[in-house]
Write an enzyme that holds these catalytic residues in place. Sequence first.
Site, PDB file in Angstrom:
ATOM      1  N   GLY A 183       0.874  -1.174   0.000  1.00  0.00           N
ATOM      2  CA  GLY A 183       0.000   0.000   0.000  1.00  0.00           C
ATOM      3  C   GLY A 183       0.910   1.222   0.000  1.00  0.00           C
ATOM      4  CB  ALA A 184       0.941   4.246  -2.151  1.00  0.00           C
ATOM      5  CG  ASN A 198      -5.157   2.208  -7.398  1.00  0.00           C
ATOM      6  OD1 ASN A 198      -4.417   2.276  -6.407  1.00  0.00           O
ATOM      7  ND2 ASN A 198      -6.328   1.621  -7.341  1.00  0.00           N
ATOM      8  CE  LYS A 199      -2.104  -3.968  -6.767  1.00  0.00           C
ATOM      9  NZ  LYS A 199      -0.736  -4.409  -7.097  1.00  0.00           N
ATOM     10  CD  GLN A 223      -3.029  -6.958  -3.697  1.00  0.00           C
ATOM     11  OE1 GLN A 223      -3.735  -7.601  -4.476  1.00  0.00           O
ATOM     12  NE2 GLN A 223      -1.837  -6.511  -4.031  1.00  0.00           N
ATOM     13  CG  ASP A 255      -0.119   2.287  -5.797  1.00  0.00           C
ATOM     14  OD1 ASP A 255      -1.273   1.929  -6.097  1.00  0.00           O
ATOM     15  OD2 ASP A 255       0.504   1.804  -4.838  1.00  0.00           O
ATOM     16  NE  ARG A 297       5.533  -3.264  -4.492  1.00  0.00           N
ATOM     17  CZ  ARG A 297       4.206  -3.318  -4.321  1.00  0.00           C
ATOM     18  NH1 ARG A 297       3.692  -3.097  -3.140  1.00  0.00           N
ATOM     19  NH2 ARG A 297       3.413  -3.590  -5.338  1.00  0.00           N
TER      20      ARG A 297
HETATM   21  O1  MRU Z   1       0.719  -3.818  -4.815  1.00  0.00           O
HETATM   22  P1  MRU Z   1       0.034  -3.150  -3.655  1.00  0.00           P
HETATM   23  O2  MRU Z   1      -0.842  -4.078  -2.894  1.00  0.00           O
HETATM   24  O3  MRU Z   1       1.005  -2.393  -2.780  1.00  0.00           O
HETATM   25  O4  MRU Z   1      -0.886  -2.072  -4.346  1.00  0.00           O
HETATM   26  C1  MRU Z   1      -1.615  -1.202  -3.549  1.00  0.00           C
HETATM   27  C2  MRU Z   1      -2.628  -0.426  -4.270  1.00  0.00           C
HETATM   28  O5  MRU Z   1      -2.670  -0.374  -5.482  1.00  0.00           O
HETATM   29  C3  MRU Z   1      -3.508   0.419  -3.445  1.00  0.00           C
HETATM   30  O6  MRU Z   1      -4.737   0.548  -4.093  1.00  0.00           O
HETATM   31  C4  MRU Z   1      -2.796   1.723  -3.313  1.00  0.00           C
HETATM   32  O7  MRU Z   1      -1.602   1.669  -2.646  1.00  0.00           O
HETATM   33  C5  MRU Z   1      -3.577   2.872  -2.991  1.00  0.00           C
HETATM   34  S1  MRU Z   1      -4.138   3.279  -1.391  1.00  0.00           S
HETATM   35  C6  MRU Z   1      -3.274   2.698  -0.181  1.00  0.00           C
END
Ligand code: MRU
Length: 346
Positions: free
Chosen positions: A50-51, A248-249, A197, A238, A92
């Site tokens: 999570g960012a 984003n994801k 997730q 992100d 990352r």
């Molecule tokens: O690969 P991840 O699980 O770190 O990806 C996270 C996301 O895409 C979340 O939607 C994002 O960080 C936004 S809000 C915390």
Amino acid sequence: MKRANYLPIEWLGDRVRILDQTKLPRQEVYLELSDAQSIASAIKELKVRGAPAIGVIGAYGVALGALGIETRAIAEFHKKLGDVIQTITATRPTARNLFRMLERMEQVADAGSSVDGIKKALVEEAIKIHTEEAEATRKLSEFGAELIKDGFTVLTHCNTGPLATTGYGTALGVIIHAFEQGKKIKVLATETRPLLQGARLTAWELKQAGIPFNLITDSMAGYFMKQGEINGVIVGADRIAGNGDTANKIGTYNLAVLAKEHRIPFYVAAPTTTIDLGLKTGAEIPIEQRSQHEVTHIQGVAIAPTGTSVQNPAFDVTPNKYITAIITEGGIIKPPYGEGIKSICK
Ligand code: MRU
């Protein structure tokens, strides 16, 4: 707004305690990490993800790395600290928060004049970053909740709650706050392949918060939009480019295009630390490519023939034209995003 009763990241003075997100929801396992290398591995392996959360844990990683440097010679200390920062930087590539916080930590180190003084300042800065990020997510959750009306069914993607932010959440924070305001809302949570997730973490957090929800597979979103069952889509981010294009994801872009087709508002919620004013558009956002194994296997079980070749981009970019509003701790930004983003980030 109430704080969640679980602490995804906790500073213990000379180490950090994390809730291992790869083990949820089957087990609640806490790990204690006391050096920069184990923090870098935890980020890479998504034990912390999570960012905003990786920005916070990255900062603690630099502080722990600094505490572990034994020399008292300032030049040597700076060189070793540079290696620590490089190790964490390489974990990352997509979330802006990680780099923003590493830059902050580097500036603090550069401003110090003694090794002991820098170590102390780095610990203090990491704690400050943690507090500020949590507070930003509280504020943005409160701003965003006004967009969620009584009776709404809201669709969300990936995981954006306290786990992903070490605070109150971004998209999920907005949902939790609207629920705490007494609004009768329902959530559709997408499972979020490949790493689930949504199924593993968002479902767990929604259960903790007592919010009614249904879990759906990613491919069901269009069906429910067409049925007229969704009043709004809200996701995290992100990295947000200067023009509002948002990474984003993976799968977020599909949802945004579908939402526009069905005239459903599509909201992005993120602290301003996710915004990258150095990038003009989303085309410049680096997209993390992850291992083939994440697609060919689910929770360690093979679901594809051995040797199947795979593509696995972890994020996609949603062009600003699909985004109804961006919710930040500084307020809600509406199009045109270029100006709005600049004025909130100044
Ligand atoms: O690969 P991840 O699980 O770190 O990806 C996270 C996301 O895409 C979340 O939607 C994002 O960080 C936004 S809000 C915390």
